[in-house]
Design a protein around this motif. Sequence first.
Motif, mmCIF file in Angstrom:
data_model
loop_
_atom_site.group_PDB
_atom_site.id
_atom_site.type_symbol
_atom_site.label_atom_id
_atom_site.label_comp_id
_atom_site.label_asym_id
_atom_site.label_seq_id
_atom_site.Cartn_x
_atom_site.Cartn_y
_atom_site.Cartn_z
ATOM 1 N N GLY A 62 36.416 -89.301 -99.760
ATOM 2 C CA GLY A 62 35.018 -89.235 -98.007
ATOM 3 C C GLY A 62 35.168 -90.992 -97.870
ATOM 4 N N VAL A 63 34.955 -90.699 -96.614
ATOM 5 C CA VAL A 63 35.075 -92.395 -95.899
ATOM 6 C C VAL A 63 34.343 -92.939 -95.457
ATOM 7 N N LYS A 64 33.776 -93.639 -95.833
ATOM 8 C CA LYS A 64 32.489 -94.518 -94.557
ATOM 9 C C LYS A 64 32.311 -95.857 -94.202
ATOM 10 N N PRO A 65 32.371 -96.137 -93.478
ATOM 11 C CA PRO A 65 32.267 -98.260 -92.839
ATOM 12 C C PRO A 65 31.611 -98.631 -93.920
ATOM 13 N N HIS A 66 31.768 -99.386 -94.236
ATOM 14 C CA HIS A 66 31.890 -100.758 -95.249
ATOM 15 C C HIS A 66 30.049 -101.384 -94.493
ATOM 16 N N TYR A 173 36.108 -100.079 -94.753
ATOM 17 C CA TYR A 173 35.854 -98.609 -94.954
ATOM 18 C C TYR A 173 35.489 -98.731 -96.833
ATOM 19 N N GLU A 174 34.339 -97.962 -96.859
ATOM 20 C CA GLU A 174 34.120 -97.381 -98.387
ATOM 21 C C GLU A 174 35.114 -95.861 -98.906
ATOM 22 N N ARG A 184 30.352 -91.891 -105.318
ATOM 23 C CA ARG A 184 30.167 -93.479 -106.075
ATOM 24 C C ARG A 184 31.719 -94.143 -105.168
ATOM 25 N N VAL A 185 31.906 -95.169 -105.239
ATOM 26 C CA VAL A 185 32.966 -95.874 -104.558
ATOM 27 C C VAL A 185 33.964 -96.061 -105.648
ATOM 28 N N VAL A 186 35.558 -95.836 -104.394
ATOM 29 C CA VAL A 186 36.396 -95.654 -105.489
ATOM 30 C C VAL A 186 37.185 -97.199 -105.498
ATOM 31 N N GLY A 187 36.837 -97.520 -104.007
ATOM 32 C CA GLY A 187 38.529 -98.399 -103.572
ATOM 33 C C GLY A 187 37.499 -98.662 -102.357
ATOM 34 N N GLN A 208 46.137 -99.360 -104.913
ATOM 35 C CA GLN A 208 44.142 -99.865 -105.876
ATOM 36 C C GLN A 208 43.726 -98.830 -105.713
ATOM 37 N N LEU A 209 43.693 -97.682 -105.768
ATOM 38 C CA LEU A 209 42.216 -97.141 -105.998
ATOM 39 C C LEU A 209 42.181 -97.088 -107.482
ATOM 40 N N GLY A 210 40.636 -96.691 -107.625
ATOM 41 C CA GLY A 210 39.891 -96.348 -108.718
ATOM 42 C C GLY A 210 40.049 -94.859 -109.446
ATOM 43 N N THR A 211 39.508 -94.637 -110.389
ATOM 44 C CA THR A 211 39.857 -93.723 -111.647
ATOM 45 C C THR A 211 38.881 -92.141 -110.335
#
Length: 746
Positions: A62-66, A173-174, A184-187, A208-211
């Motif tokens: 998912g994406v949401k504003p940071h 965005y997160e 959990r935030v992955v990038g 650049q994303l995490g796992t």
Amino acid sequence: MTMQTRVFIVHVSPDLGPRLFVKAKEVGMMSAGYVWIITDGLTVFLPSFHPSVLRSMQGVLGVKPHVPQTQAVLNFTTRWRRKFQRDHPEILDANLNSYGLRAYDATWALAMAVEKAGAATYFSFESDKTKKYMVGVSRNGQNLASALLGTSFRGLFGGFALEADGQLRASAYEVVNVNGNADRVVGYWTPPPAGELTTRSSSKVASQLGTVIWPGDPGAVPKGFEIPMSGKKLRIGVPVKPGFREFVSVSTDPETNETTVTGYCMDVFEAVVKTLPYALPFEYVPFAKPNGESNGSYNDLVNQVFLGNLDAVVGDITIIANRSNYVDFTLPYTESGVSMVVPVRPDGSKNAWSFLKPLTWDLWVTTFLFFLFIGFVVWVLEHRISKDFRGPPSHQAGTSLWFSFSTMAFAQRQNLVSNLTRTVVIIWCFVVLIIIQSYTASFTSLLTVQRLRPTVTDMSELLRKGEFVGYQEGTFVVGLLNSMGFSGDKLVSYNSIEGFDSLFRQGRIVAAFDEVPYIKLILAKRCSEYMMIDPTYKADGFGFVFPKGSPLVPDISRAILNVTEGDSMTKIEETWIGKNNKCPESSTSPPIGNQLGLNSFWSLFLIAGVAAVSALCIFSVMFVYEHRDDLHSNPSFWRRVLNLFKTFDEKDLKFHTFRDDRVGNEINLADLNVMTSPSTFSVETTEFPAGSSQKPITPPLDSPSELNESTEPRVGEINNMDSHPNSSVGGVIATADGEIITSRVF
């Protein structure tokens, strides 16, 4: 589930989203291979979802504003939470999401826009004449909208500024991943300006994303596509055969009744499927009877695809024209063709005359002629100036041949005087060295390397003699043999390598015909006993079978090219067929194919020949020029030539090799008390004691022309002979220029 894509973007309300994911999990769409992405309309509400809903959303992205966690945001959130608890004590752990912060900033923006234009003008309303709205319409609404677009300030959510289209976009965005009971935030992602989003920028974000924990299989990255099967797997038929199990092997566990299919063809197919850009679920269906035996021939198996009982066939199925009328084949993944296999026997080329086989007959003859030619050139260049090449004709011929042939062992003992001769011999010795070394290497290989010869080399020989031949049972090769002219009663079938070997050992067949992949397997296991004979009859190799018009055929064919051109194909062949064994060398051609021929050495002979001919030409020109006066002494051409040959046969006393002899033969007349006239002759005497057995030493005569018995000294006599009654005197008569005329023993 019937769509090809497996990537879904969910943009629904917070009330509908949880119900959607619960149903998706119930029907199996939250399993491996699926990708779910939710927009901020759901992402910002994830903390408020029930744990049962979150368990249905495992692996969702998912994406949401940071929202920057500034001190102003923390202070406001604390005040809001305190007030909310006071107004709603029954709700615990309430959180303020980004929508709440945006609403707070939007309220401030509207208030600032109203103040900027004047509050009184914006609170004047009139009724809606179109009856579209239940409320009044501001008389100055357009001005309020314009003032709102021009309002900008630093709010809790960040910089507040509406764009021309009236949208409020976040600066960052997160990217979150649902894992367990929380996200959990992955990038993070900073969107580029509108209209500048490209594939490259999206790929950069992904790198650049995490796992990421994906649905169903956390460690496997989904491909995103899958052939629509309505939830079914491809039913892939495989042949069942007792032999050649390296290609296809079907085994059943007697305890669990579980069927396992392995082999070379299976590994190739599975490697091909892995390279497809989408998932392709399948299951193997052995083409067998209940007792485990084969249910028919290869044509019967292919026909099951045409009848619709199977979705595909994978195995050692050869692509032939008759089958392609009913099904579609992929590109072949093996070598193509049908060849003949025959037993081998040791090469019987080793015998008493084996030493002649390293060189071809033309090289032997050329080498022998060059030995004679080089011997002749050396004799011509050395005859007038070297004592070793003078004497009787037989002696001269023997010495020349001995010198030439002794260069093979570099054992020549004659001294070479002429520089031209030395040049010719040096070049010839180099040629001889190369030929000897090459002969030694070829002869050593002939004696030490074991060579195998086929028992049969021509198919026409089998037809002429009516020999029995073998073929693999169930393959199309039997039809090919019938078309070649072999009658059915001369054909014997086998179904395994052991059966193939048994037919040859029992003498029931003298040759066998099979496809190249099977022959490679046979030779890998029996390379010292059999060999493949050319030519190879055309066939298209092994391919995978699909129904007519199947959309999978182009994709599978392209994937086959990727696999066969890579390293994975080599590893599969080494696993099932084996590496190339180190077997004795075998050949279907006569032994002459490994002989050294004149074409390998003609340049060396050319160099040696040019050097020898050049030396002869230089010597001839110098000799004729030196004796040019003799050419004018006689008017007859043939006499001139004869005089030149006579002169050539004489010693060249001017050369340094005869200078010492000429000085030694000069006679000291004063010591002999001989009265002579000037420019006549000299006498040299040698005394021997009385009764001595020694004889006078008589210098050798080179030719009869040097001994002229009728020639008498013009003046001179030998005195005092009577004073030595008990002695012998040897006399040598020479002219004043030192040439020996005759010798006497007195």
